[in-house]
Design a protein around this motif. Structure first.
Motif, mmCIF file in Angstrom:
data_model
loop_
_atom_site.group_PDB
_atom_site.id
_atom_site.type_symbol
_atom_site.label_atom_id
_atom_site.label_comp_id
_atom_site.label_asym_id
_atom_site.label_seq_id
_atom_site.Cartn_x
_atom_site.Cartn_y
_atom_site.Cartn_z
ATOM 1 N N UNK A 51 0.833 -1.205 0.000
ATOM 2 C CA UNK A 51 0.000 0.000 0.000
ATOM 3 C C UNK A 51 0.865 1.251 0.000
ATOM 4 N N UNK A 52 2.103 1.128 0.484
ATOM 5 C CA UNK A 52 3.001 2.284 0.498
ATOM 6 C C UNK A 52 3.242 2.808 -0.914
ATOM 7 N N UNK A 53 3.217 1.920 -1.880
ATOM 8 C CA UNK A 53 3.430 2.330 -3.265
ATOM 9 C C UNK A 53 2.220 3.077 -3.832
ATOM 10 N N UNK A 54 1.086 2.996 -3.122
ATOM 11 C CA UNK A 54 -0.130 3.638 -3.598
ATOM 12 C C UNK A 54 -0.026 5.158 -3.521
ATOM 13 N N UNK A 55 0.692 5.657 -2.516
ATOM 14 C CA UNK A 55 0.849 7.105 -2.393
ATOM 15 C C UNK A 55 1.562 7.679 -3.605
ATOM 16 N N UNK A 56 2.609 7.006 -4.043
ATOM 17 C CA UNK A 56 3.331 7.456 -5.229
ATOM 18 C C UNK A 56 2.448 7.379 -6.472
ATOM 19 N N UNK A 57 1.663 6.310 -6.559
ATOM 20 C CA UNK A 57 0.756 6.166 -7.695
ATOM 21 C C UNK A 57 -0.236 7.318 -7.734
ATOM 22 N N UNK A 58 -0.771 7.692 -6.572
ATOM 23 C CA UNK A 58 -1.742 8.780 -6.495
ATOM 24 C C UNK A 58 -1.123 10.090 -6.972
ATOM 25 N N UNK A 59 0.082 10.385 -6.494
ATOM 26 C CA UNK A 59 0.754 11.630 -6.864
ATOM 27 C C UNK A 59 1.035 11.672 -8.358
ATOM 28 N N UNK A 60 1.585 10.586 -8.899
ATOM 29 C CA UNK A 60 1.909 10.545 -10.312
ATOM 30 C C UNK A 60 0.660 10.645 -11.186
ATOM 31 N N UNK A 61 -0.423 10.020 -10.754
ATOM 32 C CA UNK A 61 -1.656 10.050 -11.540
ATOM 33 C C UNK A 61 -2.264 11.444 -11.546
#
Length: 308
Positions: A51-61
């Motif tokens: 789930x930690x990788x989800x924060x980066x995904x949100x920002x990039x998206x």
């Protein structure tokens, strides 16, 4: 001949908190990104992904969507203007004929689609450590849900309206026909909000309301269709083995979403761009064709199960 219901659309700018107004358009974007985050959280949990990788995904998206959509509008629809006003591409101001705050009034979904794919390439290689198609097959579910609310935001903004119609679904978009200054001048009411309300409800200004044409609510047509695009992708991911075919869901998303664009564009008013040079189709339709073809390619080549 079927007569329109003459629904008058005169929305407020947003939710007035007294010290701050939450604009409906901005709120729809917040809902879109928030729902997208929640969908991807459930997908990551199912796939045993951190789930930690989800924060980066949100920002990039978020960044890819906003930057890509802005640049898409600039280059696909209004380059003739922006090539002489380069600062206005990234700044929410107009400098001529007078300095004024305008906000970012142009966003193009085709540009957002290209930008998101590029961002997902970087994200998949450097953060997720999975294949590009793995993340694309999953993020399109969130993107499809977000598209619904973006079009609802367009509806609240009375933008991307359709052509004039006698359809029973037709709507009088007061804010599309009259600018704030036009409404104030026509009614002699200085406050734009009060001026619009007067045009919509005061019999004294019935002649002004009568001038507003009835048009297709193209934004609602699109939002309604996107509900089905989202539902199909959501069902296939959670209830079938489609997620194991690399590129299948991504390809299906491209075909479904941009086929909707092709159809709805036929009742939209011209958004500008290069359609006058090419003819036959609108700019949005010309831009949709490559995405549909690419989508079919991924659908028909998605044979081998992806290792997950």
């Amino acid at each position: 001949m079927t007569q329109a219901l003459n629904i008058v659309w005169n929305p407020s700018e947003g939710i007035d908190l007294g010290f701050f107004v939450i604009r409906y358009y901005s709120l729809m974007f917040v809902v879109a990104f928030g729902l997208g985050w929640y969908i991807m959280k459930n997908i990551f949990e199912r796939e045993n992904e951190s789930i930690e990788k989800l924060d980066s995904l949100f920002v990039w998206t978020v960044l890819a969507t906003l930057i890509g959509a802005r640049l898409g509008h600039v280059f696909f629809y209004d380059w003739e203007y922006f090539r002489n006003h380069l600062l206005e591409i990234f700044l929410p101001f107009r400098f001529t004929p007078k300095f004024e705050f305008t906000g970012y009034q142009g966003l193009a979904s085709h540009g957002a689609a290209i930008s998101i794919i590029i961002a997902m390439y970087y994200y998949s290689k450097n953060i997720l450590k999975r294949s590009l198609l793995w993340i694309l097959d999953r993020i399109v579910i969130a993107v499809a849900s977000g598209a619904i609310f973006v079009r609802l935001g367009n509806f609240f903004n009375s933008e991307i309206v359709g052509k004039e119609t006698n359809s029973p679904f037709g709507i009088k978009f007061i804010h599309d026909y009259y600018s704030k200054s036009d409404a104030a001048n026509a009614t002699q009411i200085p406050n734009p909000k009060e001026a619009f309300n007067a045009i919509a409800t005061n019999p004294k200004f019935a002649n002004l309301l009568a001038q507003v044409p009835v048009k297709h609510p193209a934004q609602l047509y699109e939002a309604f269709c996107y509900v089905f695009v989202f539902a199909i992708l959501f069902f296939l991911y959670w209830k079938t083995e489609a997620r194991k075919k690399a590129g299948f869901l991504f390809g299906l998303f491209l075909v479904l979403l941009f086929s909707v664009r092709m159809v709805v564009e036929s009742v939209k008013e011209s958004q500008g761009g290069f359609e006058n040079a090419l003819g036959l189709l609108s700019t949005g339709q010309w831009l949709s064709i490559p995405f549909i073809l690419i989508g079919f390619y991924f659908i028909f080549t998605a044979e081998k199960p992806i290792k997950i």
